[in-house]
Motif scaffolding. Structure first.
Motif, short mmCIF file in Angstrom:
data_model
loop_
_atom_site.label_atom_id
_atom_site.label_comp_id
_atom_site.label_asym_id
_atom_site.label_seq_id
_atom_site.Cartn_x
_atom_site.Cartn_y
_atom_site.Cartn_z
N ALA A 1 60.83 11.05 9.52
CA ALA A 1 59.61 11.12 8.72
C ALA A 1 59.32 9.80 8.00
O ALA A 1 58.40 9.74 7.17
N ASP A 2 60.07 8.74 8.28
CA ASP A 2 59.89 7.48 7.57
C ASP A 2 58.47 6.94 7.67
O ASP A 2 57.90 6.44 6.70
N ALA A 3 57.90 7.04 8.88
CA ALA A 3 56.53 6.53 9.06
C ALA A 3 55.54 7.34 8.23
O ALA A 3 54.61 6.77 7.62
N GLN A 4 55.73 8.66 8.15
CA GLN A 4 54.83 9.49 7.36
C GLN A 4 54.97 9.18 5.86
O GLN A 4 54.00 9.23 5.11
N GLY B 1 54.31 14.86 11.60
CA GLY B 1 53.80 15.19 10.28
C GLY B 1 54.18 16.54 9.71
O GLY B 1 53.75 16.89 8.61
N VAL B 2 55.00 17.32 10.43
CA VAL B 2 55.42 18.63 9.91
C VAL B 2 56.50 18.39 8.86
O VAL B 2 57.47 17.67 9.11
N ASP B 3 56.35 18.98 7.67
CA ASP B 3 57.35 18.74 6.61
C ASP B 3 58.67 19.43 6.95
O ASP B 3 58.74 20.31 7.81
N LEU B 4 59.72 19.01 6.26
CA LEU B 4 61.06 19.50 6.56
C LEU B 4 61.21 21.00 6.33
O LEU B 4 61.92 21.69 7.06
N TYR B 5 60.53 21.52 5.30
CA TYR B 5 60.63 22.95 5.01
C TYR B 5 60.11 23.77 6.19
O TYR B 5 60.79 24.70 6.66
N ALA C 1 65.51 17.70 19.87
CA ALA C 1 64.28 16.97 20.21
C ALA C 1 63.06 17.70 19.66
O ALA C 1 62.14 17.08 19.12
N TYR C 2 63.06 19.03 19.79
CA TYR C 2 61.97 19.85 19.24
C TYR C 2 61.82 19.60 17.75
O TYR C 2 60.70 19.37 17.26
N GLY C 3 62.92 19.60 17.01
CA GLY C 3 62.86 19.35 15.57
C GLY C 3 62.38 17.95 15.24
O GLY C 3 61.57 17.77 14.32
N SER C 4 62.86 16.96 15.98
CA SER C 4 62.46 15.57 15.71
C SER C 4 60.99 15.35 16.01
O SER C 4 60.29 14.64 15.27
N TRP C 5 60.47 15.97 17.07
CA TRP C 5 59.05 15.81 17.39
C TRP C 5 58.16 16.46 16.33
O TRP C 5 57.08 15.94 16.02
N LEU C 6 58.60 17.58 15.78
CA LEU C 6 57.83 18.22 14.71
C LEU C 6 57.69 17.28 13.52
O LEU C 6 56.58 17.06 12.99
N GLY D 1 62.31 23.48 9.25
CA GLY D 1 63.47 24.37 9.15
C GLY D 1 63.12 25.81 9.48
O GLY D 1 63.90 26.53 10.11
N LYS D 2 61.93 26.24 9.06
CA LYS D 2 61.49 27.61 9.36
C LYS D 2 61.30 27.80 10.87
O LYS D 2 61.67 28.83 11.44
N LEU D 3 60.70 26.78 11.52
CA LEU D 3 60.47 26.88 12.96
C LEU D 3 61.78 26.84 13.75
O LEU D 3 61.89 27.44 14.82
N LEU D 4 62.77 26.11 13.21
CA LEU D 4 64.08 26.05 13.85
C LEU D 4 64.95 27.24 13.47
O LEU D 4 66.04 27.41 13.99
N ARG D 5 64.48 28.03 12.49
CA ARG D 5 65.19 29.21 12.00
C ARG D 5 66.54 28.84 11.39
O ARG D 5 67.54 29.52 11.59
N HIS D 6 66.53 27.73 10.63
CA HIS D 6 67.74 27.32 9.91
C HIS D 6 67.95 28.23 8.70
O HIS D 6 66.98 28.66 8.06
N LYS D 7 69.19 28.48 8.36
CA LYS D 7 69.50 29.30 7.19
C LYS D 7 69.36 28.51 5.90
O LYS D 7 69.13 29.08 4.83
N SER D 8 69.53 27.18 5.97
CA SER D 8 69.42 26.36 4.76
C SER D 8 68.76 25.04 5.10
O SER D 8 68.80 24.57 6.25
N LEU D 9 68.17 24.42 4.08
CA LEU D 9 67.49 23.13 4.27
C LEU D 9 68.49 22.04 4.62
O LEU D 9 68.12 21.03 5.23
N ALA D 10 69.75 22.22 4.26
CA ALA D 10 70.78 21.21 4.55
C ALA D 10 70.85 20.93 6.05
O ALA D 10 71.06 19.78 6.46
N SER D 11 70.67 21.96 6.87
CA SER D 11 70.71 21.77 8.32
C SER D 11 69.51 20.97 8.82
O SER D 11 69.60 20.26 9.82
N THR D 12 68.40 21.07 8.10
CA THR D 12 67.17 20.40 8.52
C THR D 12 67.13 18.94 8.10
O THR D 12 66.38 18.14 8.67
N LYS D 13 67.94 18.57 7.11
CA LYS D 13 67.89 17.20 6.59
C LYS D 13 68.27 16.15 7.61
O LYS D 13 67.97 14.97 7.43
#
Length: 318
Positions: free
Chosen positions: A305-308, A280-284, A271-276, A287-299
């Motif tokens: 982000a469809d509305a943005q 308007g927070v970009d995926l990169y 939920a934290y990631g989806s609200w970000l 991912g940093k805020l979620l501390r993901h090791k790769s962008l694949a996890s953030t996708k």
């Protein structure tokens, strides 16, 4: 006695003295005393070869798991969660050797296909595959690459259930323990994992950030997590005084009250990631805020982000 029945484990046990140390192994559940005696004889032959020839023909999977936990997992950020996952395989690896590790993986996947999500099963199969690769490539415990025979299940797109702020407020109000409330807020407002929440101490709260420390091979790594203004987190609120099991119990009761039994505790982090992304927070950066090791996890959050995307096109082309 070197072969005896352990009533607590409900299994026959084999105890062997080797190098001044007592080594205990468990026979498979349902095995007879005769089976345990045969297993003891097999172990004694293997240890004899180890002593006389300097090699072991076939080691127990349990030995491989213990070595992996001590040499590799001890340095993971998520070592507690990883250990918890691998321990779920205990009943399947007892009495089995590394030459059977691919068969153990197949049996586990077959039995749990309808009980667990493909993601959970794959996480545990991946651990077995990693251990098999270490046995072959690094430890010289296997003479063939059995890790290649461990196949993962097909997964659908990442599961990110929708959760509204109103529903979150309902969960917080329905939790009947202050530490359960705090754990929910840390997961939803800071995106923390359950094991990270359990490790938090007063000194980790510094002004408007959490300072998370992780032990790694290269030393201690520090990552900072912003604390939202609407979350009044104070050092004296930590540490969490109850176990994650108790937190989960209060959390499930709260979900029942608001009619969202489909959620898991980890979904608060989703939920934290989806609200970000929705704000308007970009995926990169997400991912940093979620501390993901790769962008694949953030996708998995990209569709939020469809509305943005539509707004960006309108700004560019009218």
């Amino acid at each position: 006695m070197s072969v005896y029945f352990n009533a607590r484990a409900d299994r026959w046990c084999i105890a062997i003295q080797r190098g001044g140390k007592r080594i205990t192994r468990y026979a498979e559940k349902g095995s007879t005393k005769e089976d345990a005696i045969q297993y003891e004889a097999k172990l004694l032959r293997e240890y004899f070869l180890a002593d006389k020839l300097g090699k072991v023909t076939d080691r127990p999977i349990g030995d491989a798991i213990n070595r992996w936990l001590q040499e590799e997992v001890a340095h993971y950020k998520s070592k507690d969660k990883t250990t918890s996952h691998i321990l779920q395989l205990t009943d399947f690896v007892l009495g089995r050797t590394v030459s059977e590790i691919h068969l153990v993986a197949e049996e586990y996947a077959k039995k749990h296909r309808k009980l667990l999500s493909p993601g959970t099963i794959n996480r545990r199969l991946s651990m077995l595959r990693l251990i098999a690769n270490l046995c072959y490539k690094k430890w010289d415990w296997l003479d063939r690459p059995l890790g290649q025979k461990i196949k993962l299940l097909r997964e659908s797109e990442g599961r990110v259930p929708l959760l509204s702020q109103t529903e979150l407020n309902g969960i917080v109000a329905a939790c009947q323990h202050k530490d359960a409330v705090l754990a929910v807020q840390l997961a939803a407002y800071c995106g923390l994992r359950a094991e990270e929440i359990q490790r938090l101490r007063p000194e980790h709260v510094k002004a408007d950030h959490l300072w998370l420390t992780f032990e790694q091979k290269a030393g201690v790594n520090i990552e900072t997590v912003p604390i939202p203004q609407n979350f009044a987190l104070k050092p004296n609120m930590l540490p969490i005084a109850i176990s994650h099991r108790m937190i989960s119990r209060y959390f499930r009761r709260a979900l029942a009250e608001i009619g969202r039994d489909d959620l898991r505790f980890h979904d608060l982090r989703h939920a934290y990631g989806s609200w970000l992304v929705q704000n308007g927070v970009d995926l990169y950066l997400t991912g940093k805020l979620l501390r993901h090791k790769s962008l694949a996890s953030t996708k998995r959050y990209a569709h939020f982000a469809d509305a943005q995307k539509q707004d960006a096109v309108k700004k560019a082309f009218g």
